[in-house]
Design a protein around this motif. Structure first.
Motif, PDB file in Angstrom:
ATOM      1  N   MET A 111     -17.005  38.735   1.012  1.00  0.00           N
ATOM      2  CA  MET A 111     -16.643  40.222   2.713  1.00  0.00           C
ATOM      3  C   MET A 111     -15.435  39.643   2.554  1.00  0.00           C
ATOM      4  SD  MET A 111     -19.658  37.770   3.934  1.00  0.00           S
ATOM      5  CE  MET A 111     -22.040  38.475   3.841  1.00  0.00           C
ATOM      6  N   ASP A 112     -14.983  40.347   3.292  1.00  0.00           N
ATOM      7  CA  ASP A 112     -13.306  40.682   3.475  1.00  0.00           C
ATOM      8  C   ASP A 112     -13.253  39.987   4.967  1.00  0.00           C
ATOM      9  OD1 ASP A 112     -10.760  41.362   3.057  1.00  0.00           O
ATOM     10  OD2 ASP A 112     -11.022  43.322   4.454  1.00  0.00           O
ATOM     11  N   LEU A 113     -12.455  38.513   4.808  1.00  0.00           N
ATOM     12  CA  LEU A 113     -12.574  37.725   5.824  1.00  0.00           C
ATOM     13  C   LEU A 113     -10.673  37.333   5.968  1.00  0.00           C
ATOM     14  CD1 LEU A 113     -15.250  35.210   5.106  1.00  0.00           C
ATOM     15  CD2 LEU A 113     -14.859  36.873   6.752  1.00  0.00           C
ATOM     16  N   PRO A 114     -10.442  37.027   6.682  1.00  0.00           N
ATOM     17  CA  PRO A 114      -9.587  37.131   7.304  1.00  0.00           C
ATOM     18  C   PRO A 114      -8.651  34.962   6.335  1.00  0.00           C
ATOM     19  CG  PRO A 114     -10.157  36.655   8.836  1.00  0.00           C
ATOM     20  CD  PRO A 114     -10.768  37.097   8.091  1.00  0.00           C
ATOM     21  N   ASN A 115      -7.797  35.285   5.979  1.00  0.00           N
ATOM     22  CA  ASN A 115      -6.947  34.297   5.579  1.00  0.00           C
ATOM     23  C   ASN A 115      -6.189  33.788   6.663  1.00  0.00           C
ATOM     24  OD1 ASN A 115      -6.525  35.552   2.420  1.00  0.00           O
ATOM     25  ND2 ASN A 115      -7.199  34.065   2.355  1.00  0.00           N
ATOM     26  N   THR A 116      -6.605  33.334   7.802  1.00  0.00           N
ATOM     27  CA  THR A 116      -5.932  33.126   9.345  1.00  0.00           C
ATOM     28  C   THR A 116      -6.323  31.870   9.818  1.00  0.00           C
ATOM     29  OG1 THR A 116      -4.864  33.213  11.111  1.00  0.00           O
ATOM     30  CG2 THR A 116      -6.647  34.313  10.235  1.00  0.00           C
ATOM     31  N   SER A 117      -6.325  31.383  10.707  1.00  0.00           N
ATOM     32  CA  SER A 117      -6.386  30.084  11.359  1.00  0.00           C
ATOM     33  C   SER A 117      -8.020  31.240  12.605  1.00  0.00           C
ATOM     34  CB  SER A 117      -6.175  29.304  12.133  1.00  0.00           C
ATOM     35  OG  SER A 117      -5.596  29.609  13.095  1.00  0.00           O
ATOM     36  N   GLY A 118      -8.969  29.843  12.471  1.00  0.00           N
ATOM     37  CA  GLY A 118      -9.946  30.766  14.002  1.00  0.00           C
ATOM     38  C   GLY A 118     -11.371  30.289  13.379  1.00  0.00           C
ATOM     39  N   VAL A 119     -12.315  30.168  14.119  1.00  0.00           N
ATOM     40  CA  VAL A 119     -13.755  29.946  14.908  1.00  0.00           C
ATOM     41  C   VAL A 119     -14.229  30.913  13.622  1.00  0.00           C
ATOM     42  CG1 VAL A 119     -13.142  28.965  16.567  1.00  0.00           C
ATOM     43  CG2 VAL A 119     -13.992  30.411  17.598  1.00  0.00           C
ATOM     44  N   GLY A 166     -18.247  27.096  13.068  1.00  0.00           N
ATOM     45  CA  GLY A 166     -17.262  26.244  12.835  1.00  0.00           C
ATOM     46  C   GLY A 166     -15.559  27.069  12.928  1.00  0.00           C
ATOM     47  N   LYS A 167     -14.809  25.847  12.862  1.00  0.00           N
ATOM     48  CA  LYS A 167     -12.997  26.347  12.791  1.00  0.00           C
ATOM     49  C   LYS A 167     -12.250  26.473  11.685  1.00  0.00           C
ATOM     50  CE  LYS A 167     -11.570  21.847  14.044  1.00  0.00           C
ATOM     51  NZ  LYS A 167     -11.455  21.353  12.984  1.00  0.00           N
ATOM     52  N   ALA A 168     -11.557  26.421  11.046  1.00  0.00           N
ATOM     53  CA  ALA A 168     -10.669  26.558  10.084  1.00  0.00           C
ATOM     54  C   ALA A 168      -9.244  27.253  10.383  1.00  0.00           C
ATOM     55  CB  ALA A 168     -11.427  27.441   8.971  1.00  0.00           C
ATOM     56  N   THR A 169      -9.076  26.209   9.377  1.00  0.00           N
ATOM     57  CA  THR A 169      -7.762  26.896   9.372  1.00  0.00           C
ATOM     58  C   THR A 169      -6.981  27.940   7.865  1.00  0.00           C
ATOM     59  OG1 THR A 169      -6.710  25.110   7.380  1.00  0.00           O
ATOM     60  CG2 THR A 169      -5.971  24.626   9.543  1.00  0.00           C
ATOM     61  N   ASP A 170      -8.762  28.616   7.681  1.00  0.00           N
ATOM     62  CA  ASP A 170      -8.476  29.232   7.035  1.00  0.00           C
ATOM     63  C   ASP A 170      -9.869  30.215   6.631  1.00  0.00           C
ATOM     64  OD1 ASP A 170      -8.979  31.893   4.554  1.00  0.00           O
ATOM     65  OD2 ASP A 170      -7.040  30.604   3.647  1.00  0.00           O
ATOM     66  N   ILE A 171     -10.144  31.202   7.459  1.00  0.00           N
ATOM     67  CA  ILE A 171     -11.422  31.586   7.698  1.00  0.00           C
ATOM     68  C   ILE A 171     -12.056  31.780   6.221  1.00  0.00           C
ATOM     69  CG2 ILE A 171     -13.018  32.629   8.476  1.00  0.00           C
ATOM     70  CD1 ILE A 171     -11.246  33.057  11.653  1.00  0.00           C
ATOM     71  N   HIS A 172     -11.222  33.124   5.972  1.00  0.00           N
ATOM     72  CA  HIS A 172     -11.806  33.598   4.470  1.00  0.00           C
ATOM     73  C   HIS A 172     -12.381  31.918   3.186  1.00  0.00           C
ATOM     74  CE1 HIS A 172     -11.701  34.759  -0.104  1.00  0.00           C
ATOM     75  NE2 HIS A 172     -11.579  35.585   0.727  1.00  0.00           N
ATOM     76  N   ASN A 173     -11.505  30.837   3.028  1.00  0.00           N
ATOM     77  CA  ASN A 173     -11.823  30.315   2.393  1.00  0.00           C
ATOM     78  C   ASN A 173     -12.908  29.411   2.403  1.00  0.00           C
ATOM     79  OD1 ASN A 173      -9.654  31.120   0.371  1.00  0.00           O
ATOM     80  ND2 ASN A 173      -8.313  29.300   1.432  1.00  0.00           N
ATOM     81  N   ARG A 174     -13.052  28.681   3.999  1.00  0.00           N
ATOM     82  CA  ARG A 174     -13.517  28.143   4.419  1.00  0.00           C
ATOM     83  C   ARG A 174     -15.424  28.233   4.428  1.00  0.00           C
ATOM     84  NH1 ARG A 174     -17.229  25.122   5.284  1.00  0.00           N
ATOM     85  NH2 ARG A 174     -18.179  23.063   6.582  1.00  0.00           N
ATOM     86  N   TYR A 212     -28.991  27.580   1.005  1.00  0.00           N
ATOM     87  CA  TYR A 212     -28.657  29.146   0.976  1.00  0.00           C
ATOM     88  C   TYR A 212     -27.845  29.919   0.500  1.00  0.00           C
ATOM     89  CZ  TYR A 212     -30.576  28.721   5.898  1.00  0.00           C
ATOM     90  OH  TYR A 212     -31.261  28.091   6.263  1.00  0.00           O
ATOM     91  N   ARG A 213     -27.385  30.990  -0.236  1.00  0.00           N
ATOM     92  CA  ARG A 213     -26.343  32.165  -0.822  1.00  0.00           C
ATOM     93  C   ARG A 213     -25.964  32.789  -0.077  1.00  0.00           C
ATOM     94  NH1 ARG A 213     -27.754  27.363  -2.263  1.00  0.00           N
ATOM     95  NH2 ARG A 213     -28.606  27.105  -4.201  1.00  0.00           N
ATOM     96  N   SER A 214     -24.471  33.939  -0.048  1.00  0.00           N
ATOM     97  CA  SER A 214     -23.752  34.557   0.137  1.00  0.00           C
ATOM     98  C   SER A 214     -25.175  36.046   0.118  1.00  0.00           C
ATOM     99  CB  SER A 214     -22.901  34.859  -0.183  1.00  0.00           C
ATOM    100  OG  SER A 214     -23.058  35.419  -2.200  1.00  0.00           O
ATOM    101  N   ARG A 215     -25.866  35.887  -0.535  1.00  0.00           N
ATOM    102  CA  ARG A 215     -27.009  37.206   0.003  1.00  0.00           C
ATOM    103  C   ARG A 215     -27.222  36.822   0.979  1.00  0.00           C
ATOM    104  NH1 ARG A 215     -29.130  34.575  -4.660  1.00  0.00           N
ATOM    105  NH2 ARG A 215     -30.675  33.503  -4.470  1.00  0.00           N
ATOM    106  N   ASP A 216     -27.899  35.329   1.611  1.00  0.00           N
ATOM    107  CA  ASP A 216     -29.148  35.046   3.088  1.00  0.00           C
ATOM    108  C   ASP A 216     -27.751  35.236   4.077  1.00  0.00           C
ATOM    109  OD1 ASP A 216     -30.877  34.229   1.303  1.00  0.00           O
ATOM    110  OD2 ASP A 216     -29.921  32.135   0.624  1.00  0.00           O
ATOM    111  N   VAL A 217     -26.740  35.539   3.560  1.00  0.00           N
ATOM    112  CA  VAL A 217     -26.026  36.016   5.490  1.00  0.00           C
ATOM    113  C   VAL A 217     -26.595  37.318   6.092  1.00  0.00           C
ATOM    114  CG1 VAL A 217     -23.407  36.378   6.450  1.00  0.00           C
ATOM    115  CG2 VAL A 217     -23.956  34.803   4.400  1.00  0.00           C
ATOM    116  N   ARG A 218     -27.242  37.043   7.388  1.00  0.00           N
ATOM    117  CA  ARG A 218     -27.246  38.345   8.311  1.00  0.00           C
ATOM    118  C   ARG A 218     -26.449  38.558   9.216  1.00  0.00           C
ATOM    119  NH1 ARG A 218     -31.772  36.877  12.299  1.00  0.00           N
ATOM    120  NH2 ARG A 218     -32.951  36.842  10.715  1.00  0.00           N
ATOM    121  N   ALA A 219     -25.672  38.114   9.011  1.00  0.00           N
ATOM    122  CA  ALA A 219     -24.030  37.994  10.085  1.00  0.00           C
ATOM    123  C   ALA A 219     -22.954  36.887  10.707  1.00  0.00           C
ATOM    124  CB  ALA A 219     -24.851  38.251  12.046  1.00  0.00           C
ATOM    125  N   LEU A 220     -21.998  37.699   9.901  1.00  0.00           N
ATOM    126  CA  LEU A 220     -20.617  36.952  10.087  1.00  0.00           C
ATOM    127  C   LEU A 220     -20.083  36.918  11.394  1.00  0.00           C
ATOM    128  CD1 LEU A 220     -19.245  34.326   9.045  1.00  0.00           C
ATOM    129  CD2 LEU A 220     -18.401  36.019   7.208  1.00  0.00           C
TER     130      LEU A 220
END
Length: 94
Positions: free
Chosen positions: A1-9, A22-30, A46-54
């Motif tokens: 998944m193409d997620l940003p390497n920035t902070s947020g929820v 959750g919250k993170a200083t790096d959403i991608h890594n979290r 759970y595994r990544s294939r189980d994600v319905r929405a992000l």
């Protein structure tokens, strides 16, 4: 998944309707940490294939206090910490 390497929820919804906020200083890594072995979602089966929405909100200049505040708002929107798969009640969930 193409997620940003920035902070947020963020909010992760699994195929069975389980939700994690959750919250993170790096959403991608979290996110990837939650799915890897030893991560909260991996340990729950759970595994990544189980994600319905992000969903996420980038907050690159947010202080920790602002991240907690926004995380709490998202948790409350979902009906409170008791309705979520979060392992530990975040300080933002008070």
């Amino acid at each position: 998944m193409d997620l940003p390497n920035t902070s947020g929820v963020y909010r992760i919804e699994m195929d069975d309707g389980t939700i994690y906020v959750g919250k993170a200083t790096d959403i991608h890594n979290r996110f990837h940490g939650a799915i890897r072995k030893g991560g909260v979602l991996h340990d729950a089966g759970y595994r990544s294939r189980d994600v319905r929405a992000l969903d996420w909100m980038e907050m690159p200049d947010a202080t920790d206090a602002k991240l907690y505040e926004m995380e709490n708002q998202w948790i409350e929107y979902e009906g409170g910490i008791g309705n979520l798969a979060n392992r530990i009640n975040s300080p933002g969930a008070r």
